[in-house]
Design an enzyme around this catalytic site. Structure first.
Site, mmCIF file in Angstrom:
data_model
loop_
_atom_site.group_PDB
_atom_site.id
_atom_site.type_symbol
_atom_site.label_atom_id
_atom_site.label_comp_id
_atom_site.label_asym_id
_atom_site.label_seq_id
_atom_site.Cartn_x
_atom_site.Cartn_y
_atom_site.Cartn_z
ATOM 1 N N ARG A 158 5.643 -1.723 -12.037
ATOM 2 C CA ARG A 158 4.434 -1.253 -12.717
ATOM 3 C C ARG A 158 4.821 -0.349 -13.873
ATOM 4 N NH1 ARG A 158 1.669 1.090 -7.407
ATOM 5 N NH2 ARG A 158 2.162 -0.677 -6.056
ATOM 6 N N GLU A 196 4.302 7.666 7.004
ATOM 7 C CA GLU A 196 2.869 7.475 6.776
ATOM 8 C C GLU A 196 2.166 6.981 8.030
ATOM 9 O OE1 GLU A 196 2.312 5.783 2.448
ATOM 10 O OE2 GLU A 196 4.303 5.260 3.190
ATOM 11 N N ARG A 251 -4.300 1.463 7.518
ATOM 12 C CA ARG A 251 -4.098 2.047 6.202
ATOM 13 C C ARG A 251 -4.960 1.279 5.204
ATOM 14 N NH1 ARG A 251 0.126 0.882 1.775
ATOM 15 N NH2 ARG A 251 -0.091 2.672 0.393
ATOM 16 N N LEU A 269 8.896 8.531 -4.283
ATOM 17 C CA LEU A 269 9.604 7.615 -5.175
ATOM 18 C C LEU A 269 10.102 6.420 -4.376
ATOM 19 C CD1 LEU A 269 11.735 10.246 -7.168
ATOM 20 C CD2 LEU A 269 9.424 9.411 -7.658
ATOM 21 N N HIS A 287 -1.027 7.126 -2.206
ATOM 22 C CA HIS A 287 0.093 7.665 -1.411
ATOM 23 C C HIS A 287 -0.306 8.945 -0.676
ATOM 24 C CE1 HIS A 287 3.258 5.561 -4.179
ATOM 25 N NE2 HIS A 287 2.945 4.781 -3.159
ATOM 26 N N ASN A 308 -0.658 -1.807 8.573
ATOM 27 C CA ASN A 308 -0.615 -1.712 7.113
ATOM 28 C C ASN A 308 -0.556 -3.144 6.583
ATOM 29 O OD1 ASN A 308 -0.123 -1.280 4.424
ATOM 30 N ND2 ASN A 308 1.728 -0.064 4.708
ATOM 31 N N GLU A 350 14.473 9.507 -0.875
ATOM 32 C CA GLU A 350 15.268 9.841 0.313
ATOM 33 C C GLU A 350 16.716 9.364 0.227
ATOM 34 O OE1 GLU A 350 13.182 8.243 3.730
ATOM 35 O OE2 GLU A 350 11.263 8.845 2.847
#
Length: 401
Positions: A242, A385, A92, A210, A181, A9, A334
């Site tokens: 953002r 991921e 990714r 989140l 995502h 990634n 989480e």
């Protein structure tokens, strides 16, 4: 039989990687290099046998230096475990445009097709591509696959992904909702199916990723039908730095009336907005601590953040009609019980009822925190991921057997 996949990634100034044993879904080695191009970078490395990651401060002037370090990390592991063979590498890639709707094996021609999409994600794709090109040189004998963050959302119906703008914008310039995502939303949807003991193709879910970047996804029968991020990852929920949803006239007004350049506006909307703009921090742990001390700016930031999430929950409840579970994931989803509590507060009549004790005492990677009476289950699932990417790479290359 074990199958080892290296997952990479690569961001604008970072390289993160994991080597995953697909037979056990375990991470054998993980590492990260951050601060590439800055005076002081950080290099962390964690083997499966280590309780904590080893951290070193090192300058990494460019991506080539960072990849040399990654290569040394991996070579050291292979020297220790010569029987471990990396069979494939998964990358990714944030944006696949309208053309890349599933994983694809990388060739020089495919890399150039991805490069042609840089204008769609100028903050993400250059780093993704730099990592791919260097990795294809460093590991030229290993098959490599691009897995696109936007691919999971290709199932959105046209009425959801089209914007009500001139047709030329859509056909010539590709202006539409793409969503991001995707690997995270897909992973937690599959884990939710395991928890609920139902095939994912029979489930309707609202998933909330989140973290520093935030997105919501409406999933019908295992497929994304809508998501909050749009043409770029800027649209949707309020995020760490953002803005999320914004009247499109605001940037035009700033340009026309106050002389802002497009680059200035892009920088401020992506890096100086969101939680950062309201309370001076994008760290939710710090914000929650300040809220507990009655800090007014932090309180406003948290209230705004939760309000945006609740708006999307409500919208997707209506879009789906019937919902089996609401899923929280990502760093905030989480690990921030106060955010989960506030997001679910006072909506019992909509079928969502949170158990306060369960919400405060999560000790598993996947937990059901809803009351027994809740018509819609409320789940907290740690996203992975990299594992999702590894599984997709394995499926494409036929490594499952």
């Amino acid at each position: 039989m074990s199958h080892y996949i290296l997952v990479l990634n690569c961001g604008s100034s970072s390289v993160k990687f994991k080597i995953i044993d697909l037979s056990t879904a375990a991470t054998v080695l993980s590492g990260a290099i951050t601060g590439i191009g800055e005076k002081s970078g950080e290099h962390s490395l964690k083997a499966a046998s280590d309780e904590t990651a080893n951290m070193e401060k090192d300058p990494f002037p460019d991506y080539a230096a960072a990849f040399d370090a990654v290569r040394r990390d991996i070579d050291a592991l292979l020297e220790t475990f010569p029987e471990l063979v990396i069979e494939a590498i998964g990358h990714r890639v944030v944006h696949g445009g309208a053309g890349f709707t599933e994983p694809v094996q990388l060739t020089a021609a495919v890399v150039e097709e991805i490069a042609a999409l840089e204008h769609l994600a100028p903050q993400h794709l250059p780093g993704n591509l730099m990592g791919i090109r260097l990795c294809m040189k460093q590991f030229s004998n290993i098959p490599q696959v691009a897995v696109f963050d936007s691919a999971f959302h290709h199932s959105m119906p046209e009425y959801a992904y089209r914007y009500p703008v001139p047709e030329r914008w859509f056909k010539e310039f590709g202006i539409r909702r793409y969503g991001f995502h995707g690997s995270s939303h897909q992973y937690v949807a599959n884990k939710a199916a395991e928890m609920l003991a139902k095939p994912v193709a029979e489930l309707n879910l609202i998933t909330l990723h989140l973290g520093n970047g935030d997105s919501a996804c409406a999933i019908r029968k295992g497929q994304s039908i809508d998501t909050s991020m749009g043409f770029t990852p800027l649209e949707g929920l309020m995020m760490g730095s953002r803005s999320g949803d914004l009247d499109a006239s605001v940037p035009l007004y700033l340009q026309q009336k106050h002389g802002f350049s497009a680059d200035e506006i892009a920088r401020q909307l992506n890096f100086e907005s969101g939680l950062q703009a309201i309370c001076g921090s994008h760290d939710m742990r710090e914000i929650v601590s300040r809220v507990e001390q009655s800090d007014p700016e932090a309180t406003l930031a948290l209230e705004m953040f939760v309000y945006h999430v609740r708006k999307y929950i409500g919208a997707y409840l209506l879009a789906l009609g019937q919902v089996d579970a609401l899923v929280f994931t990502g760093g905030i989803g989480e690990h921030a019980p106060l955010i989960r509590e506030r997001c679910c507060e006072g909506i019992d009549q909509l079928g969502i009822a949170l158990d306060q004790q369960k919400n405060l005492n999560i000790d598993d990677a996947a937990a059901d925190i809803s009351e027994k009476s809740s018509l819609i289950r409320v789940l907290v699932i740690a996203t992975d991921e990299e594992l999702q990417i590894a599984q997709e790479v394995s499926s494409l290359l036929g490594l499952n057997g």
